[in-house]
Motif scaffolding. Structure first.
Motif, PDB file in Angstrom:
ATOM      1  N   GLY A  12       0.780  -1.230   0.000  1.00 35.86           N
ATOM      2  CA  GLY A  12       0.000   0.000   0.000  1.00 35.86           C
ATOM      3  C   GLY A  12       0.810   1.277   0.000  1.00 35.86           C
ATOM      4  N   HIS A  13       2.133   1.167  -0.065  1.00 36.02           N
ATOM      5  CA  HIS A  13       2.989   2.356  -0.067  1.00 36.02           C
ATOM      6  C   HIS A  13       3.335   2.824  -1.480  1.00 36.02           C
ATOM      7  CE1 HIS A  13       5.530  -1.207  -0.428  1.00 36.02           C
ATOM      8  NE2 HIS A  13       6.416  -0.450  -1.041  1.00 36.02           N
ATOM      9  N   ARG A  14       2.759   2.229  -2.514  1.00 30.17           N
ATOM     10  CA  ARG A  14       3.140   2.508  -3.905  1.00 30.17           C
ATOM     11  C   ARG A  14       2.529   3.826  -4.389  1.00 30.17           C
ATOM     12  NH1 ARG A  14       7.202  -1.227  -5.174  1.00 30.17           N
ATOM     13  NH2 ARG A  14       6.724  -3.150  -4.050  1.00 30.17           N
ATOM     14  N   LEU A  15       3.028   4.937  -3.863  1.00 31.19           N
ATOM     15  CA  LEU A  15       2.442   6.253  -4.125  1.00 31.19           C
ATOM     16  C   LEU A  15       2.478   6.611  -5.601  1.00 31.19           C
ATOM     17  CD1 LEU A  15       1.254   8.921  -3.142  1.00 31.19           C
ATOM     18  CD2 LEU A  15       3.580   9.702  -2.641  1.00 31.19           C
ATOM     19  N   ARG A  16       3.625   6.467  -6.252  1.00 29.24           N
ATOM     20  CA  ARG A  16       3.744   6.865  -7.662  1.00 29.24           C
ATOM     21  C   ARG A  16       2.794   6.056  -8.540  1.00 29.24           C
ATOM     22  NH1 ARG A  16       9.885   6.697  -9.426  1.00 29.24           N
ATOM     23  NH2 ARG A  16       8.904   7.413 -11.353  1.00 29.24           N
ATOM     24  N   LEU A  17       2.633   4.783  -8.226  1.00 33.35           N
ATOM     25  CA  LEU A  17       1.728   3.960  -9.014  1.00 33.35           C
ATOM     26  C   LEU A  17       0.279   4.359  -8.788  1.00 33.35           C
ATOM     27  CD1 LEU A  17       1.258   1.665 -10.948  1.00 33.35           C
ATOM     28  CD2 LEU A  17       1.534   0.049  -9.055  1.00 33.35           C
ATOM     29  N   PHE A  18      -0.091   4.660  -7.562  1.00 32.70           N
ATOM     30  CA  PHE A  18      -1.444   5.136  -7.296  1.00 32.70           C
ATOM     31  C   PHE A  18      -1.730   6.405  -8.111  1.00 32.70           C
ATOM     32  CE2 PHE A  18      -1.300   2.981  -2.922  1.00 32.70           C
ATOM     33  CZ  PHE A  18      -2.165   1.974  -3.313  1.00 32.70           C
ATOM     34  N   ARG A  19      -0.761   7.289  -8.184  1.00 34.73           N
ATOM     35  CA  ARG A  19      -0.958   8.529  -8.962  1.00 34.73           C
ATOM     36  C   ARG A  19      -1.187   8.232 -10.437  1.00 34.73           C
ATOM     37  NH1 ARG A  19       4.235  11.592  -6.333  1.00 34.73           N
ATOM     38  NH2 ARG A  19       3.242  12.477  -4.466  1.00 34.73           N
ATOM     39  N   LYS A  20      -0.406   7.311 -10.989  1.00 37.90           N
ATOM     40  CA  LYS A  20      -0.578   6.953 -12.405  1.00 37.90           C
ATOM     41  C   LYS A  20      -1.959   6.373 -12.657  1.00 37.90           C
ATOM     42  CE  LYS A  20       4.274   5.914 -13.522  1.00 37.90           C
ATOM     43  NZ  LYS A  20       5.218   4.846 -13.943  1.00 37.90           N
ATOM     44  N   ILE A  21      -2.407   5.518 -11.759  1.00 36.57           N
ATOM     45  CA  ILE A  21      -3.716   4.890 -11.939  1.00 36.57           C
ATOM     46  C   ILE A  21      -4.824   5.932 -11.853  1.00 36.57           C
ATOM     47  CG2 ILE A  21      -5.343   3.234 -10.961  1.00 36.57           C
ATOM     48  CD1 ILE A  21      -2.830   1.666  -9.984  1.00 36.57           C
ATOM     49  N   ALA A  22      -4.699   6.879 -10.925  1.00 36.72           N
ATOM     50  CA  ALA A  22      -5.707   7.932 -10.797  1.00 36.72           C
ATOM     51  C   ALA A  22      -5.769   8.779 -12.069  1.00 36.72           C
ATOM     52  CB  ALA A  22      -5.396   8.797  -9.580  1.00 36.72           C
ATOM     53  N   LYS A  23      -4.618   9.087 -12.632  1.00 34.42           N
ATOM     54  CA  LYS A  23      -4.601   9.851 -13.894  1.00 34.42           C
ATOM     55  C   LYS A  23      -5.200   9.045 -15.033  1.00 34.42           C
ATOM     56  CE  LYS A  23      -0.585  12.753 -12.816  1.00 34.42           C
ATOM     57  NZ  LYS A  23       0.836  13.081 -13.179  1.00 34.42           N
ATOM     58  N   ALA A  24      -4.920   7.741 -15.057  1.00 33.84           N
ATOM     59  CA  ALA A  24      -5.493   6.889 -16.095  1.00 33.84           C
ATOM     60  C   ALA A  24      -7.012   6.853 -15.982  1.00 33.84           C
ATOM     61  CB  ALA A  24      -4.909   5.485 -15.992  1.00 33.84           C
TER      62      ALA A  24
END
Length: 430
Positions: A260-272
């Motif tokens: 659950g610490h994957r901040l950069r990946l969460f951001r990419k998914i939100a933008k997608a």
């Protein structure tokens, strides 16, 4: 009444499954003793009347948290070697102290996680009936099926068989530290022929929460039982913290308690999600600070949500391909975008693709554009939903913790339930 010892590694998803089994066995009148590594007792919430927790070893909770954090580091060869070394040390602690504790507690049967070889070693040493339970992908010897931590497709051709044999050879190198520990304690316990994780599995009863309809094809076995998701009975979930917009698709994103610490990946998914016109709900499971969570840009970012209720509302789930999240998504009829990171997640993601219930992206191909393209396919193509609903119906009828309890009771009561010396039920680590 049977006095059960329960042995599993100190990971939250494994603990939750064994808590469900412990409560089921307690409700049937049995005694249950969790035997866990030092520092893990406070991870167990099911302790109470008829369920007792005992720690072995001298680790602090801080030591255990560091070990768990290292295990979450990823699936690189170096990370795997480090995780295998840490797990071998936990096995050492259990083998050193648990036998005497089991005698003191008058334990008469053992339920052990397939990933913890100490359960099989101790059960054989003490002559106890053993039930092996797979919290993750089951460990079965089938030359047509890739090892659990490999993301290879199912291929029973000679090419696929050759590739799988190569995977076994590489696994033997990566798991050398584990094998050394198993051989050492097998010698101490006078158990000739036991050298691998597969040798430590029960020879009479193995239970998996992986539904047959979601696995690769396997040869049937009278000792293997697929029961579906093993959850605590009567576990009601609270209502959702948001009201969905019926005019927009909803994407739920969770990478479990370890990723659950994957901040950069969460951001990419939100933008997608923004690109495809979907609302995004992110559950980081406590892996982010409040300030970090505020930078993701999703409709809702929180630590935890009622996952099964959330998946029932969502149109797509973006997941690390952890077993519990995937089974919940299948049961809810929600297609998945799998982004596997460690452990058996590549193997689960391969099954997602094999059965057409979702898509997979590897960590080397993660861009906002590639994620958006996958989300668009999952939202547009009805075949994914059709396949999920078909497997989900099987899971809903699978039996779960009640069936697991029935099987355990029958197994420990059956003539010949006591463990025999090593069988060859798995080639993992050979």
């Amino acid at each position: 009444m049977t006095e059960f010892a329960v042995v599993c590694p100190p990971y939250y998803s494994h603990m939750r499954l064994f808590e469900a089994l412990a409560e089921e066995l307690r409700c049937r009148g049995h005694g249950v003793h969790f035997i866990v590594n030092a520092g893990a007792a406070e991870m167990i919430s099911a302790a109470g009347e008829g369920i007792f927790v005992h720690e072995v070893g001298r680790r602090s909770r801080h030591d255990l948290d560091r070990l768990i954090a290292r295990a979450a580091g990823g699936g690189t060869p170096l990370a795997v070697l480090r995780t295998v070394r840490d797990a071998a040390r936990l096995t050492e602690d259990l083998c050193r102290e648990a036998p005497a504790l089991c005698r003191e507690l008058d334990v008469t049967a053992m339920v052990g996680d397939q990933m913890e070889p100490a359960a099989g070693l101790i059960a054989r040493h003490l002559g106890l009936p053993l039930v092996s339970v797979a919290s993750a992908l089951p460990v079965h010897d089938d030359p047509t099926v890739p090892l659990p931590f490999l993301g290879w497709p199912y291929d029973p051709s000679e090419t696929g068989l050759k590739r799988n044999r190569g995977g076994v050879t590489v696994a033997g190198l990566l798991l050398a530290r584990q094998k050394k520990t198993i051989v050492r304690w097998a010698n101490v316990f006078d158990l000739p022929g036991i050298a691998t994780l597969g040798d430590c599995l029960s020879t009479t009863c193995q239970i998996s929460q992986l539904a047959d309809g979601f696995d690769f094809p396997r040869q049937p076995s009278p000792i293997r039982h697929a029961v579906g998701p093993i959850r605590r009975r009567g576990l009601d979930e609270a209502g959702l913290p948001i009201r969905r917009d019926p005019a927009r698709p909803l994407v739920f994103v969770s990478f479990g308690t370890l990723q659950g610490h994957r901040l950069r990946l969460f951001r990419k998914i939100a933008k997608a999600c923004q690109r495809v016109g979907a609302d995004c709900v992110v559950a980081h499971c406590g892996g982010l600070t409040e300030a970090e969570a505020a930078t993701i840009g999703a409709r809702l970012v929180t630590d935890f949500v009622p996952q099964r209720a959330m998946l029932a509302e969502a149109d797509v789930c973006v997941t690390h391909a952890g077993m519990n999240t995937v089974l919940d998504a299948l049961e809810a009829g929600t297609p998945m975008l799998a982004i596997p990171m460690a452990f058996d997640q590549p193997g689960i993601a391969a099954r997602i693709v094999h059965h057409g219930v979702g898509l997979r992206l590897t960590r080397g191909h993660l861009s906002t554009r590639s994620i958006a393209a996958c989300l668009e396919r999952l939202l547009r193509m009805s075949s994914f939903t059709d396949n999920v609903l078909r497997i989900g119906r099987d899971i809903q009828r699978s039996g779960g913790v009640k069936l697991a309890g029935d099987i355990i009771e029958r197994a420990v009561a059956a003539p010949g339930a006591f463990e025999r010396p090593a069988g060859r039920d798995s080639h993992v680590g050979t």
